[in-house]
Design an enzyme around this catalytic site. Structure first.
Site, PDB file in Angstrom:
ATOM      1  N   ASP A  41       4.023   1.550  -4.129  1.00 22.33           N
ATOM      2  CA  ASP A  41       3.083   2.018  -5.150  1.00 22.33           C
ATOM      3  C   ASP A  41       2.972   0.927  -6.217  1.00 22.33           C
ATOM      4  OD1 ASP A  41       1.876   3.088  -7.374  1.00 22.33           O
ATOM      5  OD2 ASP A  41       2.970   4.995  -7.313  1.00 22.33           O
ATOM      6  N   ASP A  88       0.857  -1.185   0.000  1.00 24.43           N
ATOM      7  CA  ASP A  88       0.000   0.000   0.000  1.00 24.43           C
ATOM      8  C   ASP A  88       0.891   1.233   0.000  1.00 24.43           C
ATOM      9  OD1 ASP A  88      -2.008   2.026   0.736  1.00 24.43           O
ATOM     10  OD2 ASP A  88      -3.259   0.311   1.284  1.00 24.43           O
ATOM     11  N   ALA A 124     -10.870  -6.280  -7.286  1.00 23.70           N
ATOM     12  CA  ALA A 124     -11.989  -5.564  -6.670  1.00 23.70           C
ATOM     13  C   ALA A 124     -12.562  -4.621  -7.716  1.00 23.70           C
ATOM     14  CB  ALA A 124     -11.504  -4.783  -5.453  1.00 23.70           C
ATOM     15  N   LYS A 171     -11.851   0.833 -13.755  1.00 27.33           N
ATOM     16  CA  LYS A 171     -12.335  -0.473 -13.312  1.00 27.33           C
ATOM     17  C   LYS A 171     -12.829  -1.304 -14.500  1.00 27.33           C
ATOM     18  CE  LYS A 171     -11.661  -0.243  -8.825  1.00 27.33           C
ATOM     19  NZ  LYS A 171     -10.774  -1.178  -8.117  1.00 27.33           N
ATOM     20  N   TYR A 222     -12.689   6.669 -12.495  1.00 23.58           N
ATOM     21  CA  TYR A 222     -12.828   5.446 -11.684  1.00 23.58           C
ATOM     22  C   TYR A 222     -13.558   4.366 -12.490  1.00 23.58           C
ATOM     23  CZ  TYR A 222     -14.095   2.605  -7.561  1.00 23.58           C
ATOM     24  OH  TYR A 222     -14.256   1.599  -6.640  1.00 23.58           O
TER      25      TYR A 222
END
Ligand code: UDP
Length: 316
Positions: A57, A32, A115, A150, A146
């Protein structure tokens, strides 16, 4: 003992996933960069010898020593306020980060779970949303960074599955809430709860007739754990189908907290989806999963965490 890597493991969902995997006996490595994650979410895990944290990263080449059995790619800003503040980082972690995480899965012959999100359906024209719906997304609107990241990450995941035979899983996560959500992350629950506990005005955007369906975090993590251990490569919605308007949700939070706050209205953000409710038929059939925690129970479990953190930030 399985060894799992969680990108974004210091975030809200990633940290709850780390807890669950450790409780199942997995070794867990969290990567993270703390852009929107927070070490306080995983502080309690540092004494666990099966837990490792690496500040990293994941848009860069990823190396992990030794065998890896599962990779959970959870790194990404995930609240509208965050991805408006970090649009390029959001696009990079969904694209470059997903590519690197898939590369690691291929190199290690590990299972990969991405996710994904109900945002792939955009402002949906089909209700409730089934996985077969392709969505209604504005690529150049403020949420596009976003949504499209995704959508790209799902396409990249399927390409690694089809071309390289990587065992991939795609979870489409609907609105989720629970302890550890950042107080100021801008999402409905933390905003409303913080405002209600401070007796400040509760800010409902637009007339509040837009709907969402909120899932308690332990239910969501259970669905994800089951999906990771299933053989299903196609997307599976995981969320709670209990749908309500945002105004009802604000009233619920006000009632639960016994707050004196008034509910006020502010401008509706651009491209804010008008309706959202998961169709969880596939999750039920494939995973034998459905949510167990009611909204009342979930909010009651969430409240003490918010109270404690608000008390410590205000010194009172
Ligand atoms: N919302 C609101 N007031 C707030 C924050 C959010 O009315 O202070 C609304 C927002 O416009 C959206 C819904 O609550 O219709 C859920 O927003 P959130 O940011 O939690 O996530 P989204 O589902 O939009 O990704």
């Amino acid at each position: 003992m399985p060894r799992s890597v969680i990108t974004g493991g210091a975030g809200f969902l990633g940290s709850h996933l780390a807890d669950r995997l450790l409780s199942e006996g997995h070794e867990v490595i969290v990567l993270d960069n703390l852009l929107t994650g927070d070490l306080s979410n995983i502080e309690h895990l540092f004494k666990n010898e099966k837990f490792t944290y690496v500040h990293y990263d994941v848009t860069n080449f990823m190396h992990v020593d030794g065998a890896v059995d599962f990779i959970y790619h959870f790194a990404s800003p995930a609240s509208p306020v965050d991805y408006l503040e970090y649009p390029i980082q959001t696009l990079k972690v969904g694209s470059l980060g997903t590519h690197k995480a898939l590369g690691l899965a291929k190199a290690k012959d590990a299972r990969f779970l991405i996710a994904s999100t109900s945002e792939v359906y955009g402002d949906p024209l089909v209700h409730p949303q089934q996985e077969s719906y392709w969505g209604n997304v504005n690529p150049v609107g403020p949420r596009g960074v976003y949504d499209e990241a995704k959508r790209f990450s799902e396409a990249m995941t399927m390409a690694y599955h089809r071309s390289h035979g990587v065992k991939t899983r795609i979870v489409r996560i609907f609105n989720t809430y629970g302890p550890r959500m950042r107080l100021n992350d801008g999402r409905a629950l933390p905003t409303f709860m913080t405002q209600a506990l401070r007796d400040e005005p509760i800010t409902v955007y637009g007339d509040g007739t837009q709907t969402r369906s909120f899932c308690y975090v332990s239910d969501l993590i259970d669905g994800i754990f089951r999906l990771a251990h299933s053989e299903e490569p196609y997307p599976v919605n995981v969320g709670n189908p209990y749908e309500m308007t945002i105004l009802q949700f604000a009233e619920k939070v006000k009632e639960l907290t016994g707050s004196k706050s008034e509910i006020i209205h502010k401008e509706l953000p651009e491209d804010d989806p008008k309706i959202r409710q998961p169709d969880i038929t596939r999750a039920k059939e494939i995973l034998g999963w459905e949510p167990k925690v009611s909204l009342d129970e979930g909010l009651a479990k969430t409240l003490p965490d918010f109270k404690a953190r608000l008390n410590s930030t205000t010194g009172g």
